[in-house]
Design an enzyme around this catalytic site. Structure first.
Site, short mmCIF file in Angstrom:
data_model
loop_
_atom_site.label_atom_id
_atom_site.label_comp_id
_atom_site.label_asym_id
_atom_site.label_seq_id
_atom_site.Cartn_x
_atom_site.Cartn_y
_atom_site.Cartn_z
N LYS A 1 27.21 76.50 84.36
CA LYS A 1 26.39 75.42 84.82
C LYS A 1 26.78 74.10 83.86
O LYS A 1 26.33 73.92 82.68
CB LYS A 1 24.94 75.98 84.27
CG LYS A 1 24.00 75.54 85.21
CD LYS A 1 23.50 74.14 85.14
CE LYS A 1 22.81 73.73 83.63
NZ LYS A 1 22.45 72.21 83.81
N GLU B 1 27.02 74.52 69.86
CA GLU B 1 27.31 73.30 69.35
C GLU B 1 26.38 72.31 69.70
O GLU B 1 26.45 71.73 70.63
CB GLU B 1 29.02 72.73 69.58
CG GLU B 1 29.49 71.42 68.98
CD GLU B 1 30.54 70.94 69.75
OE1 GLU B 1 30.54 69.52 69.63
OE2 GLU B 1 31.30 71.68 70.41
N GLU C 1 19.43 61.65 66.11
CA GLU C 1 20.53 61.44 66.66
C GLU C 1 20.48 60.23 67.85
O GLU C 1 19.84 60.68 68.79
CB GLU C 1 21.40 62.68 67.22
CG GLU C 1 22.61 62.70 68.01
CD GLU C 1 23.24 63.90 68.38
OE1 GLU C 1 24.31 64.10 68.27
OE2 GLU C 1 22.33 64.78 68.93
#
Length: 521
Positions: free
Chosen positions: A193, A268, A399
């Site tokens: 996906k 990750e 981030e």
């Protein structure tokens, strides 16, 4: 914004839009291209001007179920295919990727906004990933001999089963190969996906895998949104593991969604990676690495060094050099080979990154370079440097995932280490010093899954790749990938010399003869 002249990449892009994108993108399930079960679609846009690129089939739980069942059925066959045969097929995949590298690079650029100069190498990296794991397919099942008194123990590895692979929108082709290649080499089947913001090259990869002779159902592709297709994939009982690259909050959702079926997960996730520059470093090389690792790939990479920690005595001089370099970076048409930064992937992400400019000044930081939109259309942002920053500012903790660097001064090694570790993330770290003892000491104390000393991120495929804290779970690379996609089984063979305790034989009878006693024993 830099204006560009006509170049061959534009011609190829026009051809690909007409030949590949005009009809829309479909799912690939059980070896067949298909629309969504309910006929739903969504649009994907060019980051250059946010015009529609193409329509994409929007998968739901029914489409995921079809793909999971196809992967489940194919797994019974694929797990028995020899490692040597899997190696041949995966090498053919690598050959086809190399043959179509320019096509992949152009499609990736127009879909993500990444500069073509980097997407050419991303396609090459995809081929390298397949070759690397292809060569390890014959030994993927190998284990160890572990003899013990009276026994021969040996281990072997077996593929875990159908796996879900959910890939991100930044460099999606390369990161898809990084996950899918080891899964196939291990003997797993895959339901992929891709991110809805950059779905184009996932379709091309599915074509390549099919053309290379991968059996039907071994690789399946379902487009769609995380809350529909993604959620259905992470909850499906036939999917034994989920490999995900993306944002940390999404990783938490996936872990919750897979809990009921006890799915193995590999994540990750995000990063706020420090690059630490001591005053004894080779400052010219450090400058090159700092600028490259935040401003290349539009700053949209997990391992970017988005915080630069600079020793007090060289802080002003070093940040002045960074600002000068940032102001000279060429921003513009991602298909121009001279361009270094293209547009950000999506208007929502563009607005997120732009929002940090006001936030920085509110918190007391200085915008030493950039901090503004480039041009009047598209998602272009100027390469930005924040100076005078503190580690407790949002620009130092969150981030941003764009071409935005936060520069923080430090006094000494202890101060630098405290600052470097004082974030929720721990993916990568970079250290610049010519003090060998300090390099080892600091690298070992840094809370990160990967550390580069006197270097930017230079990947060596056999090494482990992954993070600690909120940056992820598990490792990719070499045999570390097989540890995720395979189960380790121990088999113990008795050599016939050990004695087993006896239960249920009653009390010993002293009047029994020796034959009876031996029988009882």
């Amino acid at each position: 914004m830099t204006q560009t002249a006509a170049n061959p990449n534009h011609d190829l892009a026009r051809q690909l839009r007409q030949s590949r994108l005009s009809g829309g993108l479909q799912h690939f399930i059980g070896g067949q291209w298909s629309d969504s079960h309910g006929g739903e679609t969504f649009e994907t846009h060019s980051p250059v001007d946010n015009a529609v690129l193409t329509t994409v089939a929007s998968g739901d739980a029914t489409d995921i179920d079809r793909a999971a069942r196809a992967a489940h059925d194919a797994f019974q066959m694929w797990r028995e295919v020899s490692g040597q045969e899997r190696r041949k097929i995966l090498h053919r995949v690598a050959d086809l990727i190399e043959a179509r590298a320019q096509e992949i690079a152009v499609l990736e650029s127009i879909d993500t906004g990444q500069a073509i100069r980097f997407m050419k190498s991303a396609a090459t990296r995809g081929a390298e990933n397949f070759r690397f794991f292809a060569d390890r397919a014959p030994s993927a099942a190998d284990g160890q001999s572990l003899p013990a008194p009276g026994f021969l123990n040996y281990t072997l590895r077996q593929p875990i089963g159908p796996v879900g692979v959910i890939t991100p929108w930044n460099t999606p082709f390369m990161l898809s190969t990084w996950k899918i290649a080891p899964a196939l080499a291990a003997g797993c089947t895959v339901v992929h996906k891709p991110a809805e913001w950059s779905p184009v090259t996932a379709t091309l990869l599915a074509e390549i895998l099919d053309e290379a002779g991968l059996p039907k159902g071994v690789h399946n592709l379902v487009h769609g949104f995380g809350e529909s297709a993604g959620k259905a994939l992470t909850e499906h009982p036939l999917i034994k593991a989920v490999a995900f690259v993306g944002e940390t909050t999404t990783g938490s959702h996936i872990m919750r969604q897979g809990a009921d079926t006890l799915k193995r997960v590999h994540f990750e996730l995000g990063g706020k990676n420090p690059v630490v520059v001591f005053d004894d470093a080779d400052l010219e090389r450090a400058l090159d690495a700092v600028v490259f690792m935040i401003y290349s790939l539009n700053g949209e990479r997990c391992t970017s060094s988005s915080r630069v920690l600079i020793q007090d005595g060289i802080y002003d001089e070093f940040t002045a050099y960074i600002a000068e370099r940032a102001q000279n970076i060429r921003v513009g048409d991602p298909l121009d080979p001279e361009i270094e930064i293209g547009p950000l992937v999506h208007p929502r992400h563009f607005e997120k990154v732009m929002g940090y400019f006001d936030q920085a000044t509110k918190e007391g930081a200085t915008i030493a370079a950039g901090g503004e939109r480039v041009g009047q259309e598209g998602n272009f942002v100027s390469p930005t440097l924040f100076t005078g920053a503190r580690n407790d500012m949002r620009i130092a903790q969150e981030e941003i995932f764009g071409p935005v660097l936060t520069a923080i001064p430090f006094a000494d090694e202890a101060d630098a280490l405290a600052l470097a570790n004082d974030v929720q993330y721990g993916l990568a770290g970079y250290l610049w010093t010519n003090d060998l003892t300090r390099a080892h000491r600091f690298a070992q104390a840094l809370e990160a899954g990967m550390v580069w000393v006197n270097s930017e991120n230079v990947r060596h495929l056999p090494t482990p790749f992954g993070g600690v804290k909120n940056s992820g779970i598990g490792r990719d690379g070499g045999d570390y990938s097989f540890d995720f996609y395979m189960e380790t089984k121990n088999i113990a063979i008795s050599l016939g010399t050990h004695k087993t305790a006896k239960l249920g034989v009653g009390q010993p009878q002293p009047h029994k003869d020796r034959a009876d006693q031996r029988l009882a024993e």
